[in-house]
Scaffold this active site. Structure first.
Site, PDB file in Angstrom:
ATOM      1  N   ASN A 186       0.644  -1.351  -0.180  1.00 56.86           N
ATOM      2  CA  ASN A 186       0.177   0.217  -0.629  1.00 56.86           C
ATOM      3  C   ASN A 186       0.804   1.374   0.250  1.00 56.86           C
ATOM      4  OD1 ASN A 186      -1.712   2.050   2.577  1.00 56.86           O
ATOM      5  ND2 ASN A 186      -2.428   2.123   0.366  1.00 56.86           N
ATOM      6  N   CYS A 187       0.572   2.386  -1.191  1.00 53.42           N
ATOM      7  CA  CYS A 187       0.988   3.461  -1.221  1.00 53.42           C
ATOM      8  C   CYS A 187       0.112   4.495  -1.113  1.00 53.42           C
ATOM      9  CB  CYS A 187       2.065   3.998  -2.244  1.00 53.42           C
ATOM     10  SG  CYS A 187       3.757   2.855  -2.492  1.00 53.42           S
ATOM     11  N   MET A 188       0.051   4.030   0.372  1.00 53.71           N
ATOM     12  CA  MET A 188      -1.151   5.696   0.720  1.00 53.71           C
ATOM     13  C   MET A 188      -2.196   5.568  -0.076  1.00 53.71           C
ATOM     14  SD  MET A 188      -0.986   9.422   1.116  1.00 53.71           S
ATOM     15  CE  MET A 188      -2.625  10.718   1.631  1.00 53.71           C
TER      16      MET A 188
END
Length: 474
Positions: free
Chosen positions: A25-27
């Site tokens: 997950n990248c925000m």
């Protein structure tokens, strides 16, 4: 389609589980690393319900899902579908931005900007918190001065406590900068912090007076005084410290290293720092502040309006090029010299212009029946209002390109108003509506008005520039 169905669909369209090496997950995004990029069905993925956009680079795919959803889908991929987790990706929003910039071609200039960003990014939560506490302390003090709140008793304690907490970071900003600079340059962190502490020590004034470098009548005009050179001086000083420390360590026997290396490193660096680096970077900082005053602090209203417009209008392209991190030292210099930041509120209008542009696109998408675009905008708009611009950038304005330009043109009007009304922030951090509390109390209303102007201008320009068929065919 719920999150589990979306996760399964994404894995299927990127070539199946056997084609996915890892995920994270990248925000606002799900990042997947694939073995064979040719197996990824990019068009189908773009048209999948819940997917706001895709950014590809080699065998990396950044699938924009929006804040919250990206984390949930990533967890399902990792915990339920058995996709290996990418341990190199920190889920913090700042690290996510750096990951995106890492995809771009690097140059010495960009590497220098990235180093500056890496020094300050870990400090952003503290900068925001300190700004909020100082803002609240200032607001309470103002209300006490107007006899709206009692000047003594509980409110006095609260005001003092908030000022204490805010000052606990901002008063020692140079020390934190020194520590983080040492991390980046490979020096001993404690030594970097000590150099930062030296820069704000009152003993600097005593030393400066002995050598005739101190102007008692106008201390700020001194060649050498406490804080001279600011964070620019600290960063440069720590970089030199790192070189000296490494040079000495190679030449000192191991048995003496723990004692001799830090002593000699600090002695040599401190002499250079106090008598050369602080005066020189102080002169540079003074020139920079003077230059900024001509552009963003001018007494001429026309200059303010023009500079505010241009700065807000070009900020989004700067973000895409990774150049916005180079503005962080300017924020810090303003905070040190002016007690607040006037540049940040102007640049924050860029995201608001994009929100207005997205609303215009939504109306046109509804008119021409582009339901996919409507869903993308519906999912991305709440984040846009709150200052998270990536879903709108990668899902709406950048793919269409024209709205990316018109959003900036609209944001310029808000930036012009912000500069004209001399809005000042206590710190910098997230933009959008969530930045209102970090504005100085007297600037909060004008900041909000600037946002509204940017919303409206971004909407109007985009609505009349974009043709219906351009939205229909995307």
């Amino acid at each position: 389609m719920d999150n589990k169905e979306l996760a399964k669909k994404i894995v299927e369209l990127v070539g199946g589980k056997e084609n996915v090496l890892k995920a994270a997950n990248c925000m606002t995004r799900l990042r997947v690393t694939v073995k064979n990029p040719s197996l990824v069905k990019e068009e189908e993925l773009k048209n999948t319900e819940g997917v706001l956009g895709i950014v590809f680079d080699g065998n990396y795919a950044q699938i924009v899902l929006g804040p919250g959803k990206a984390k949930k889908v990533a967890d399902i991929c990792i915990d339920e579908l058995g996709i290996p987790k990418d341990m190199s990706v920190d889920e913090d929003w700042v690290e996510n931005k750096e990951e995106m910039k890492a995809m771009q071609k690097q140059s010495p200039f960009k590497n220098a900007i990235k180093t500056i960003a890496d020094i300050f990014i870990p400090l952003i939560p503290a900068i925001i918190a300190a700004g909020l506490f100082n803002g609240l302390a200032s607001l309470i003090s103002t209300l006490q001065g107007q006899a709206i709140l009692p000047a003594e008793g509980t409110w006095k304690v609260i005001q003092l406590l908030f000022a204490l907490i805010g000052g606990g970071f901002l008063s020692y900003f140079a020390i934190y900068t020194g520590i983080n600079s040492a991390k980046q340059f490979g020096a001993t962190e404690g030594l970097g912090g000590m150099l930062g502490a030296i820069s704000i020590s009152p003993n600097i004034v005593a030393i400066s007076t002995i050598f005739g470098l101190y102007d008692a009548d106008v201390p700020l005009n001194s060649i050498l005084t406490t804080g001279k050179g600011g964070i620019i001086g600290v960063i440069l000083g720590v970089w030199i410290l790192s070189k000296i420390e490494k040079w000495i360590r190679k030449r000192i026997p191991d048995v003496l290293d723990l004692v001799v290396t830090p002593f000699l490193t600090l002695l040599i660096t401190s002499l250079l720092f106090v008598f050369i680096i602080m005066p020189v970077t102080g002169y540079i900082s003074d020139l920079l502040v003077s230059g900024l005053s001509l552009i963003i602090g001018s007494s001429n209203s026309i200059v303010n309006i023009i500079s505010g417009y241009i700065l807000a209008a070009i900020f989004l392209p700067m973000v895409l090029l990774g150049l916005h991190h180079g503005l962080i030292p300017i924020y810090a210099i303003q905070l040190e010299s002016l007690g607040g930041v006037s540049l940040f509120p102007v640049l924050a209008m860029a995201g608001a212009g994009q929100v207005g542009a997205a609303i215009a696109i939504y109306i046109k998408a509804k008119r021409v029946g582009n339901h996919r675009m409507q869903k993308i905008i519906t999912g991305a708009l709440p984040a846009g209002f709150l200052g998270v611009g990536e879903p709108l950038i990668y899902g709406v304005t950048l793919p269409l390109f024209k709205p990316f330009i018109t959003a900036g043109l609209g944001a310029g009007f808000g930036g012009a108003y912000i500069m004209f009304s001399k809005v000042m922030a206590n710190a910098w951090g997230p933009s959008g509506l969530v930045a209102i509390p970090i504005m100085k109390p007297e600037s909060m209303l004008n900041y909000f008005i600037g946002l509204v102007i940017s919303y409206i201008a971004g909407f109007i320009i985009t609505y009349f520039v974009m043709k219906d068929n351009e939205v229909k065919n995307v």
